[in-house]
Motif scaffolding. Structure first.
Motif, PDB file in Angstrom:
ATOM      1  N   HIS A 164      35.357  47.485  42.804  1.00  0.00           N
ATOM      2  CA  HIS A 164      36.433  47.112  43.726  1.00  0.00           C
ATOM      3  C   HIS A 164      36.277  45.642  44.086  1.00  0.00           C
ATOM      4  O   HIS A 164      35.301  45.252  44.718  1.00  0.00           O
ATOM      5  CB  HIS A 164      36.379  47.975  44.989  1.00  0.00           C
ATOM      6  CG  HIS A 164      37.506  47.692  45.930  1.00  0.00           C
ATOM      7  ND1 HIS A 164      38.748  48.256  45.783  1.00  0.00           N
ATOM      8  CD2 HIS A 164      37.585  46.886  47.020  1.00  0.00           C
ATOM      9  CE1 HIS A 164      39.542  47.830  46.743  1.00  0.00           C
ATOM     10  NE2 HIS A 164      38.860  46.985  47.506  1.00  0.00           N
ATOM     11  N   GLY A 188      41.765  43.295  46.238  1.00  0.00           N
ATOM     12  CA  GLY A 188      41.970  44.609  46.825  1.00  0.00           C
ATOM     13  C   GLY A 188      42.196  45.708  45.818  1.00  0.00           C
ATOM     14  O   GLY A 188      42.945  46.656  46.077  1.00  0.00           O
ATOM     15  N   ARG A 189      41.559  45.627  44.658  1.00  0.00           N
ATOM     16  CA  ARG A 189      41.744  46.645  43.624  1.00  0.00           C
ATOM     17  C   ARG A 189      40.510  46.707  42.728  1.00  0.00           C
ATOM     18  O   ARG A 189      39.692  45.786  42.718  1.00  0.00           O
ATOM     19  CB  ARG A 189      42.969  46.315  42.765  1.00  0.00           C
ATOM     20  CG  ARG A 189      42.789  45.092  41.867  1.00  0.00           C
ATOM     21  CD  ARG A 189      44.076  44.585  41.291  1.00  0.00           C
ATOM     22  NE  ARG A 189      44.899  43.974  42.327  1.00  0.00           N
ATOM     23  CZ  ARG A 189      45.958  43.212  42.071  1.00  0.00           C
ATOM     24  NH1 ARG A 189      46.326  42.982  40.815  1.00  0.00           N
ATOM     25  NH2 ARG A 189      46.647  42.669  43.058  1.00  0.00           N
ATOM     26  N   HIS A 190      40.421  47.805  41.965  1.00  0.00           N
ATOM     27  CA  HIS A 190      39.342  47.930  40.992  1.00  0.00           C
ATOM     28  C   HIS A 190      39.675  47.110  39.749  1.00  0.00           C
ATOM     29  O   HIS A 190      40.833  47.057  39.306  1.00  0.00           O
ATOM     30  CB  HIS A 190      39.120  49.394  40.609  1.00  0.00           C
ATOM     31  CG  HIS A 190      38.170  50.103  41.532  1.00  0.00           C
ATOM     32  ND1 HIS A 190      38.560  50.608  42.751  1.00  0.00           N
ATOM     33  CD2 HIS A 190      36.839  50.370  41.412  1.00  0.00           C
ATOM     34  CE1 HIS A 190      37.519  51.169  43.341  1.00  0.00           C
ATOM     35  NE2 HIS A 190      36.458  51.035  42.559  1.00  0.00           N
ATOM     36  N   MET A 191      38.648  46.492  39.191  1.00  0.00           N
ATOM     37  CA  MET A 191      38.792  45.683  37.985  1.00  0.00           C
ATOM     38  C   MET A 191      37.587  45.904  37.080  1.00  0.00           C
ATOM     39  O   MET A 191      36.499  46.195  37.563  1.00  0.00           O
ATOM     40  CB  MET A 191      38.844  44.186  38.313  1.00  0.00           C
ATOM     41  CG  MET A 191      40.038  43.728  39.082  1.00  0.00           C
ATOM     42  SD  MET A 191      39.953  41.919  39.323  1.00  0.00           S
ATOM     43  CE  MET A 191      41.541  41.628  40.098  1.00  0.00           C
ATOM     44  N   GLU A 247      52.465  37.085  42.715  1.00  0.00           N
ATOM     45  CA  GLU A 247      52.394  38.495  43.079  1.00  0.00           C
ATOM     46  C   GLU A 247      52.774  38.585  44.553  1.00  0.00           C
ATOM     47  O   GLU A 247      52.015  38.151  45.420  1.00  0.00           O
ATOM     48  CB  GLU A 247      50.990  39.046  42.853  1.00  0.00           C
ATOM     49  CG  GLU A 247      50.861  40.538  43.080  1.00  0.00           C
ATOM     50  CD  GLU A 247      49.483  41.049  42.687  1.00  0.00           C
ATOM     51  OE1 GLU A 247      49.348  41.587  41.569  1.00  0.00           O
ATOM     52  OE2 GLU A 247      48.547  40.876  43.484  1.00  0.00           O
ATOM     53  N   GLU A 301      32.529  47.741  46.202  1.00  0.00           N
ATOM     54  CA  GLU A 301      32.560  46.277  46.210  1.00  0.00           C
ATOM     55  C   GLU A 301      31.181  45.645  46.093  1.00  0.00           C
ATOM     56  O   GLU A 301      31.057  44.467  45.761  1.00  0.00           O
ATOM     57  CB  GLU A 301      33.250  45.776  47.477  1.00  0.00           C
ATOM     58  CG  GLU A 301      32.521  46.067  48.769  1.00  0.00           C
ATOM     59  CD  GLU A 301      32.829  47.450  49.320  1.00  0.00           C
ATOM     60  OE1 GLU A 301      32.435  47.723  50.471  1.00  0.00           O
ATOM     61  OE2 GLU A 301      33.486  48.260  48.609  1.00  0.00           O
ATOM     62  N   ARG A 312      33.324  48.771  36.518  1.00  0.00           N
ATOM     63  CA  ARG A 312      34.677  48.698  37.093  1.00  0.00           C
ATOM     64  C   ARG A 312      34.500  48.823  38.599  1.00  0.00           C
ATOM     65  O   ARG A 312      34.267  49.914  39.113  1.00  0.00           O
ATOM     66  CB  ARG A 312      35.593  49.786  36.542  1.00  0.00           C
ATOM     67  CG  ARG A 312      37.071  49.537  36.919  1.00  0.00           C
ATOM     68  CD  ARG A 312      37.998  50.406  36.091  1.00  0.00           C
ATOM     69  NE  ARG A 312      38.046  51.756  36.604  1.00  0.00           N
ATOM     70  CZ  ARG A 312      38.871  52.160  37.574  1.00  0.00           C
ATOM     71  NH1 ARG A 312      39.685  51.296  38.162  1.00  0.00           N
ATOM     72  NH2 ARG A 312      38.870  53.402  37.966  1.00  0.00           N
TER      73      ARG A 312
END
Length: 404
Positions: free
Chosen positions: A278, A283-286, A358, A259, A276
């Motif tokens: 966090h 709450g996810r990798h992008m 979501e 992060e 890429r």
């Protein structure tokens, strides 16, 4: 001046913001900015927008500002070829650059159409030189075929239509922009092409691009043959990580980071299209190919690389925009598929707002010509607003507009 060394690989927006942030934070060591292109850092979004319509493209900063005011050593036209994280050395051509802190900001490279390497008139649109070639062909009245109905391809089509040229977009998927905005709203955005005279052909691919030395035609998988003087491939991009092979970094659709944009190798951080990371906001990798996140990540990566003991996480709600014809498409958040609801306007018209759910969270918002609204939704998403909160806000906005 201290003896510490900052090296930034990638003379991009992220790379520029990295060196600027380093100086603003009080870093007085040496700064080296390595770029694959011979040009000073420049703004990329206009390449497929205003630049194609004839606008100029000045550099972000002059060489004098970079060299004399920021104290940056520029190494341009020299793509990095290797990284030794144990020795803390970057290789660019025949030269080696030692570092104490390193920011990787090498961006992404456009995917090309197979078998077109020997044909002139076939282009991608990622660099200043690409855009100059495409603009020149459009100015000459080229019969234009765009492969890929994404944002870059659609902006090229828009530029062609503004010149009164015939243009065809070929999209292999049955609906354009599915990955970016989802199937329902992809159809709504795609309808802009028909309303502006662009021939959009979905559900068919390119079988061959043909010509004698230069492109003459595009043969499609359904047997159709399209005459062409200009073919622009807008089929996505891949992170520029080839030079990092063997460096010991985790590479998976980019340089994998935590992060704080830390790669796991001492002193090495990444930013921009190549990173890429966090994202705590979701709450996810992008991995994002967006102007806003590239600028913010470049600054964050530099500050964290220079002061890792006080590294701050980078959390964001993604944002991008695209100009088609006389309309602006804007998106914030992520294109969640659990529910997409149009809360204002008409998907078949010239203005709308759509929200994405979501779970019980407001996850995304898409607007067509909704410039006064989009950032309000971004703020809601950043605050973790619920789906109900998003719908309530949309109701209030709609009521206010109706009574205004």
């Amino acid at each position: 001046m201290s003896g510490r060394r900052l090296v930034v690989v990638g003379a991009s927006l992220a790379g520029l913001r990295a060196v600027e942030a380093a100086r603003k934070s009080g870093f007085d060591g040496s700064v080296v900015l390595i770029g694959a292109e011979p040009h000073l850092p420049y703004d990329r979004p206009p390449l497929s927008k205003a630049f194609l319509d004839g606008a100029g493209l000045p550099a972000f900063r002059t060489e004098e500002v970079l060299r004399d005011e920021l104290g940056v050593r520029l190494v341009l036209g020299a793509p990095a070829t290797a990284l030794d994280t144990a020795a803390r050395v970057v290789t660019a051509g025949e030269r080696e650059f030692g570092y104490d802190a390193l920011v990787i900001a090498t961006g992404a490279a456009a995917r090309t159409l197979p078998g077109t390497g020997g044909l002139t008139g076939v282009h991608t649109l990622r660099t200043r030189d690409d855009a100059l070639a495409v603009r020149s062909a459009l100015d000459d009245g080229a019969r234009t075929v765009v492969v890929g109905a994404g944002f870059i391809g659609s902006e090229v089509a828009s530029a062609a239509r503004k010149r009164g040229l015939d243009v065809t977009i070929v999209e292999a998927l049955p609906t354009p922009l599915v990955r970016a905005v989802g199937e329902t709203m992809g159809r709504a955005c795609g309808a802009l092409h028909a309303r502006n005279g662009t021939d959009l052909r979905c559900g068919t691919g390119v079988a061959a691009v043909e010509g004698d030395g230069r492109v003459e035609r595009v043969r499609l998988t359904d047997g159709t043959v399209l005459p062409a003087d200009l073919v622009v491939a807008g089929i996505g991009a891949v992170p520029a990580t080839g030079w990092l092979a063997g460096a010991g970094l985790s590479l998976d659709d980019g340089v994998v980071c935590d992060e704080t944009l830390f790669t796991g190798a001492p002193g090495v951080y990444a930013a921009g299209d190549v990173a890429r990371w966090h994202n705590p906001a979701f709450g996810r990798h992008m991995r994002l190919e967006h102007w806003t996140s590239a600028a913010e990540q470049g600054a964050t990566a530099a500050r964290n690389a220079l002061d890792p003991a006080n590294a701050k996480p980078y959390s964001t709600v993604p944002y991008f925009w695209s100009d088609w014809y006389d309309s602006r498409i804007q998106f914030v958040g992520v294109p969640a598929t659990e529910e997409v609801r149009v809360v204002d306007g008409d998907p078949g018209g010239d203005r709308f707002v759509a929200l994405y759910r979501e779970g019980d969270r407001l996850a995304g918002a898409l607007t067509l010509n909704g410039q006064t609204q989009i950032m309000k939704y971004r703020a809601l998403i950043m605050r973790g607003a619920s789906w109900a909160d998003g719908l309530e806000f949309a109701d209030r906005r709609r009521s206010a507009l109706e009574t205004a």
